[in-house]
Design a protein around this motif. Structure first.
Motif, PDB file in Angstrom:
ATOM      1  N   GLU A 134       5.200   0.085  -9.659  1.00  7.04           N
ATOM      2  CA  GLU A 134       5.970  -0.741  -8.720  1.00  7.04           C
ATOM      3  C   GLU A 134       5.441  -2.176  -8.701  1.00  7.04           C
ATOM      4  N   LEU A 135       4.097  -2.321  -8.758  1.00  6.36           N
ATOM      5  CA  LEU A 135       3.514  -3.659  -8.758  1.00  6.36           C
ATOM      6  C   LEU A 135       3.922  -4.433 -10.008  1.00  6.36           C
ATOM      7  N   TRP A 136       3.912  -3.772 -11.154  1.00  7.23           N
ATOM      8  CA  TRP A 136       4.353  -4.430 -12.385  1.00  7.23           C
ATOM      9  C   TRP A 136       5.840  -4.783 -12.318  1.00  7.23           C
ATOM     10  N   ASP A 137       6.653  -3.844 -11.814  1.00 11.23           N
ATOM     11  CA  ASP A 137       8.097  -4.102 -11.714  1.00 11.23           C
ATOM     12  C   ASP A 137       8.384  -5.274 -10.784  1.00 11.23           C
ATOM     13  N   THR A 140      -1.554   3.329 -18.689  1.00 13.85           N
ATOM     14  CA  THR A 140      -2.710   3.007 -19.529  1.00 13.85           C
ATOM     15  C   THR A 140      -3.831   2.343 -18.745  1.00 13.85           C
ATOM     16  N   PHE A 141      -3.471   1.436 -17.837  1.00 14.38           N
ATOM     17  CA  PHE A 141      -4.484   0.654 -17.121  1.00 14.38           C
ATOM     18  C   PHE A 141      -4.375   0.914 -15.621  1.00 14.38           C
ATOM     19  N   SER A 142      -5.428   1.467 -15.055  1.00 18.63           N
ATOM     20  CA  SER A 142      -5.431   1.734 -13.609  1.00 18.63           C
ATOM     21  C   SER A 142      -5.942   0.507 -12.867  1.00 18.63           C
ATOM     22  N   LEU A 143      -5.198  -0.583 -13.005  1.00 16.71           N
ATOM     23  CA  LEU A 143      -5.593  -1.839 -12.378  1.00 16.71           C
ATOM     24  C   LEU A 143      -5.155  -1.887 -10.920  1.00 16.71           C
ATOM     25  N   THR A 144      -5.943  -2.575 -10.119  1.00 17.00           N
ATOM     26  CA  THR A 144      -5.562  -2.821  -8.736  1.00 17.00           C
ATOM     27  C   THR A 144      -4.583  -3.990  -8.682  1.00 17.00           C
ATOM     28  N   ARG A 145      -4.031  -4.232  -7.508  1.00 18.79           N
ATOM     29  CA  ARG A 145      -3.074  -5.335  -7.345  1.00 18.79           C
ATOM     30  C   ARG A 145      -3.714  -6.668  -7.728  1.00 18.79           C
ATOM     31  N   GLY A 146      -4.955  -6.890  -7.274  1.00 20.90           N
ATOM     32  CA  GLY A 146      -5.633  -8.135  -7.595  1.00 20.90           C
ATOM     33  C   GLY A 146      -5.895  -8.282  -9.077  1.00 20.90           C
ATOM     34  N   ARG A 152     -11.859   3.795   3.311  1.00 18.74           N
ATOM     35  CA  ARG A 152     -11.909   3.603   1.859  1.00 18.74           C
ATOM     36  C   ARG A 152     -10.495   3.411   1.322  1.00 18.74           C
ATOM     37  N   LEU A 153     -10.311   2.323   0.579  1.00 15.48           N
ATOM     38  CA  LEU A 153      -9.019   2.045  -0.041  1.00 15.48           C
ATOM     39  C   LEU A 153      -9.099   2.465  -1.500  1.00 15.48           C
ATOM     40  N   PRO A 154      -8.332   3.471  -1.904  1.00 17.87           N
ATOM     41  CA  PRO A 154      -8.428   3.963  -3.283  1.00 17.87           C
ATOM     42  C   PRO A 154      -7.694   3.062  -4.260  1.00 17.87           C
ATOM     43  N   ARG A 155      -8.009   3.236  -5.507  1.00 19.73           N
ATOM     44  CA  ARG A 155      -7.272   2.546  -6.567  1.00 19.73           C
ATOM     45  C   ARG A 155      -5.819   3.019  -6.510  1.00 19.73           C
ATOM     46  N   PRO A 156      -4.844   2.121  -6.655  1.00 17.40           N
ATOM     47  CA  PRO A 156      -3.442   2.546  -6.542  1.00 17.40           C
ATOM     48  C   PRO A 156      -3.071   3.554  -7.616  1.00 17.40           C
ATOM     49  N   LEU A 206       0.831  -1.193   0.000  1.00 13.20           N
ATOM     50  CA  LEU A 206       0.000   0.000   0.000  1.00 13.20           C
ATOM     51  C   LEU A 206       0.869   1.248   0.000  1.00 13.20           C
ATOM     52  N   ASP A 207       0.312   2.329  -0.521  1.00 11.38           N
ATOM     53  CA  ASP A 207       0.982   3.616  -0.389  1.00 11.38           C
ATOM     54  C   ASP A 207       1.049   3.973   1.089  1.00 11.38           C
ATOM     55  N   ASP A 208       2.040   4.784   1.454  1.00 11.99           N
ATOM     56  CA  ASP A 208       2.242   5.122   2.865  1.00 11.99           C
ATOM     57  C   ASP A 208       0.989   5.753   3.471  1.00 11.99           C
ATOM     58  N   GLU A 209       0.354   6.648   2.724  1.00 11.27           N
ATOM     59  CA  GLU A 209      -0.831   7.319   3.258  1.00 11.27           C
ATOM     60  C   GLU A 209      -1.966   6.330   3.490  1.00 11.27           C
ATOM     61  N   VAL A 210      -2.162   5.418   2.541  1.00 15.65           N
ATOM     62  CA  VAL A 210      -3.220   4.416   2.683  1.00 15.65           C
ATOM     63  C   VAL A 210      -2.889   3.474   3.839  1.00 15.65           C
ATOM     64  N   ARG A 211      -1.615   3.109   3.977  1.00 18.34           N
ATOM     65  CA  ARG A 211      -1.222   2.217   5.075  1.00 18.34           C
ATOM     66  C   ARG A 211      -1.523   2.871   6.424  1.00 18.34           C
ATOM     67  N   ARG A 212      -1.275   4.156   6.526  1.00 20.09           N
ATOM     68  CA  ARG A 212      -1.566   4.852   7.793  1.00 20.09           C
ATOM     69  C   ARG A 212      -3.064   4.825   8.095  1.00 20.09           C
ATOM     70  N   LYS A 213      -3.891   4.939   7.057  1.00 19.40           N
ATOM     71  CA  LYS A 213      -5.340   4.878   7.265  1.00 19.40           C
ATOM     72  C   LYS A 213      -5.756   3.497   7.762  1.00 19.40           C
ATOM     73  N   VAL A 214      -5.161   2.459   7.180  1.00 18.48           N
ATOM     74  CA  VAL A 214      -5.492   1.098   7.607  1.00 18.48           C
ATOM     75  C   VAL A 214      -5.059   0.887   9.049  1.00 18.48           C
TER      76      VAL A 214
END
Length: 714
Positions: free
Chosen positions: A371-374, A397-403, A360-364, A227-235
């Protein structure tokens, strides 16, 4: 005192204690029957029942002796349970009592219900005591009498099996009425099979909900989540504390964003297992009290509850009762509860048993997606070199989530017999990002390329600039920091203006093809409604679903939606302007691309004009452009004779008109070629088709305008 070696030894002793309790009631019942002149045991003999309960056909004990015998068993069991507590052996009956708040009398009632599932001989005992061979399970009345035969009366014990009893409310036992309207005392008492299996040491999920429920031993921590740092802090901020009052945590966000992983990590932080169930499938099941079963399963495992897909419980395709009824049912669960879905929602005000936390967990973002692709290349999931797969372009091009990224890789692997390829991954990503947008839009397969369009040099440069915007969004907004400058969306709103047939639709397909995106053509006839509020509702559906899809939204002839707002003269005008304002808001917030076309740019509302990122004017083609269009209009496989492109380009037609002429001419040529269709497209076919197209557009022309080719006209 010797501890119990295992759970079964403890159950065996408890049943022997219940035998003494039953025998005590048997003696009391016989005495009362004799005093009343009744003759019990018409179907099962006295000796057979005594042998079951005592193991001795000749046993004769006084009522006082049987009461003492029960007390002795109680003391022996308590001592052995105390001794067992110092060992590693877990006694499940004791655990059940602790987790469900059961008193000793509740345990007695439970054992009376469980006994026939452990030994069928008890069915004879209960049939004997009820003087009815068909009643092989104890009724509420019989249980109350057995429990009340020692210290208290049956009326005092009846509530042990009422609806508010922890035995019944948690689904440990189920009183079943013989018929509708029958009194509770007539209900037979049966232990649920999952409870029996638990007492016997089985840990399988309740079979009634096993198809949509799983037990998870979570070990991933929040720090391990991608997760991004900001999202991780929310979790981390939403994670319940181990000593905290029970919390209801609601998580929302697109599919694949990591909601399940976040809940598992929070459960691991509590050092608790997790019982996870798909809410939509759970409520569609035929089992009785599905929410109660999930909560019971969690209690049996000392787990927290997680219901997924709760967004499907409301809305047009939702389940009866919706989220509110589910939350109300969960409010009685005395532990932490997690609910997740794609849509955000507010817990009902009636929930005061849990502290409610919303997350709420936003789209990455672009950087996280790259980073996920790399990572997939680095860990070998994608067996391609970094030079063979442009992860920056994929992330942009594609705003895909990790899943969804993982699913795209697996889909590409399944469809690539010779191994993963860059082209296969792009195709799978496009499929993963695809949404239907319901019946309000039609997905178009882009086929045109840059070679197919003819535009003046300046307009063509503008169109290439739009393509560059689509291709380099990630670099500009994320790498170069422009995203921080925009408070709302970072989408692209493009206006194509010009007469019909000048290439606006073709240009939209070219952009979609170049970017590797789907093109959704919005059906304005379905969107715009005469009924107040309906148009806004349709627009909301389009943009809500488009948020989950990497696609170009194409509004053709958009004047119907984007036209000048009118003066308010009635309620319809007022609501029409509200709809326009709503559309303005959604366009600003939308992170995707929207392409609008109009034949009359001056009709577009000024507020829309201010929100347009780029405008491309499509002029009527001049003769040089028409000449180029004519040269490229026939497919490569079409047999074409000697055509006079100079003459044909002298007619003031748009590209759309030329396409119609070419198609009509091809059919005329095929018909002239006979059944085999071996004819060629000649000037006579094109001239005839040209005249038809001119007539269709309303132009009245004479044969003289066709000059030397006038003789080819019919």
């Amino acid at each position: 005192m010797e501890p119990y070696p295992d759970n079964r030894a403890h159950l065996t002793d408890e049943l022997r204690r219940i035998d003494s309790l039953l025998y005590h009631y048997l003696e009391t019942w016989r005495a009362e029957s004799a005093a009343n002149g009744d003759v019990p045991g018409l179907y099962v003999s006295d000796a057979e029942v005594e042998q079951i309960l005592t193991g001795d056909r000749t046993a004769t004990q006084s009522t006082t002796d049987t009461r003492d015998r029960h007390a002795d068993w109680r003391e022996t069991i308590d001592d052995r349970v105390t001794a067992t507590a110092a060992t590693d052996t877990t006694l499940r009956l004791q655990t059940l009592a602790e987790r469900f708040g059961l008193s000793d009398r509740h345990i007695d009632a439970l054992l009376l219900a469980v006994a026939p599932d452990l030994d069928l001989e008890y069915e004879k005992v209960f049939a004997y005591l009820q003087d009815d061979l068909t009643r092989k399970r104890p009724t509420v009345d019989l249980v109350a009498r057995i429990l009340g035969s020692t210290d208290r009366g049956p009326l005092d014990e009846r509530y042990r099996l009422s609806e508010s009893s922890p035995l019944v409310s948690t689904g440990l036992v189920r009183p079943r009425l013989p018929e509708t309207g029958a009194p509770l005392l007539a209900a037979s008492v049966t232990a649920d099979r999952r409870v029996v299996a638990y007492l016997l040491g089985r840990d399988d999920v309740d079979p009634a909900i096993a198809d949509c429920t799983e037990a998870i031993e979570a070990d991933t921590t929040i720090r391990d989540l991608p997760l991004d740092d900001e999202v991780r802090r929310k979790v981390e901020g939403a994670e319940p504390a181990t000593d905290q009052t029970q919390t209801m945590v609601t998580l929302s966000g697109p599919d694949g964003v990591g909601k399940r992983a976040a809940v598992a990590a929070m459960a691991a932080g509590l050092d608790r297992p997790l019982v996870q169930s798909d809410a939509s499938r759970l409520l569609r099941s035929d089992c009785v009290d599905p929410i109660t079963r999930v909560c019971r399963e969690a209690s049996l495992r000392n787990a927290v509850v997680h219901l997924t897909n709760v967004h499907r419980l409301d809305g047009e395709n939702g389940q009866d009762g919706g989220i509110e009824s589910v939350v109300t049912a969960l409010a009685s669960y005395p532990d932490h509860v997690f609910l997740s879905g794609t849509e955000d929602w507010q817990a009902p005000r009636s929930v005061d048993s849990h502290a409610v936390t919303r997350l709420r967990l936003p789209r990455p973002g672009y950087e996280r997606r790259k980073e996920l692709w790399d990572r997939r290349i680095a860990d070998g999931t994608i067996d391609l070199d970094a030079d063979d797969l442009d992860t920056a372009d994929l992330a942009a091009t594609f705003s895909l989530t990790r899943g969804r990224i993982n699913e795209a890789i697996e889909q590409a692997r399944r469809q690539s017999a010779g191994g993963l390829t860059s082209e296969g991954i792009y195709k799978a990503c496009r499929a993963q990002s695809r949404e239907t947008l319901g019946d309000l839009a039609v997905r178009s397969e882009p086929t045109y390329t840059w070679d197919d369009i003819v535009l003046p040099a300046d307009e063509l440069r503008q169109l290439h600039a739009v393509a560059a915007h689509l291709s380099h969004r990630g670099t500009v907004y994320s790498d170069w920091g422009f995203e921080d400058r925009f408070n709302l969306g970072t989408g692209l709103n493009v206006l194509f203006s010009g007469p019909s047939g000048t290439g606006k639709t073709m240009a939209s397909e070219i952009l979609a093809n170049e970017a590797g995106l789907d093109l959704f053509k919005i059906d304005l006839a379905s969107v715009v409604s005469k009924y107040i509020g309906e148009t806004e509702k349709h627009l909301k559906r389009i943009f809500d679903e488009a948020e989950h899809s990497d696609a170009l939204l194409f509004f053709d002839e958009a004047d119907a939606l984007f036209g000048e707002r009118s003066e308010v003269s009635d309620s319809h005008d007022r609501y029409a302007n509200v709809e326009v304002s709503y559309l303005l808001q959604r366009m600003e917030e939308h992170d995707g691309a929207v392409i609008m076309t109009t034949n009359l740019e001056e009709n577009i509302d000024d507020a829309f004009q201010r929100r347009i990122n780029r405008t491309v004017e499509f002029p009527r083609p001049d003769q040089a452009s028409r000449y180029a269009i004519w040269q490229a209009i026939f497919p490569e496989n079409t047999p074409v004779g000697e055509l006079d492109y100079e003459f044909l380009s002298s007619f003031d037609l748009t590209g759309g008109n030329v396409e119609n002429v070419a198609l009509t001419a091809a059919f005329l040529a095929a018909d002239d070629g006979g059944a085999e269709g071996e004819g060629r497209v000649e000037m006579k076919h094109v001239v005839r088709a040209l005249r038809r197209e001119l007539q269709k557009t309303g132009r009245l022309i004479s044969a003289d305008e066709f000059g030397e080719y006038a003789g080819l006209l019919p």
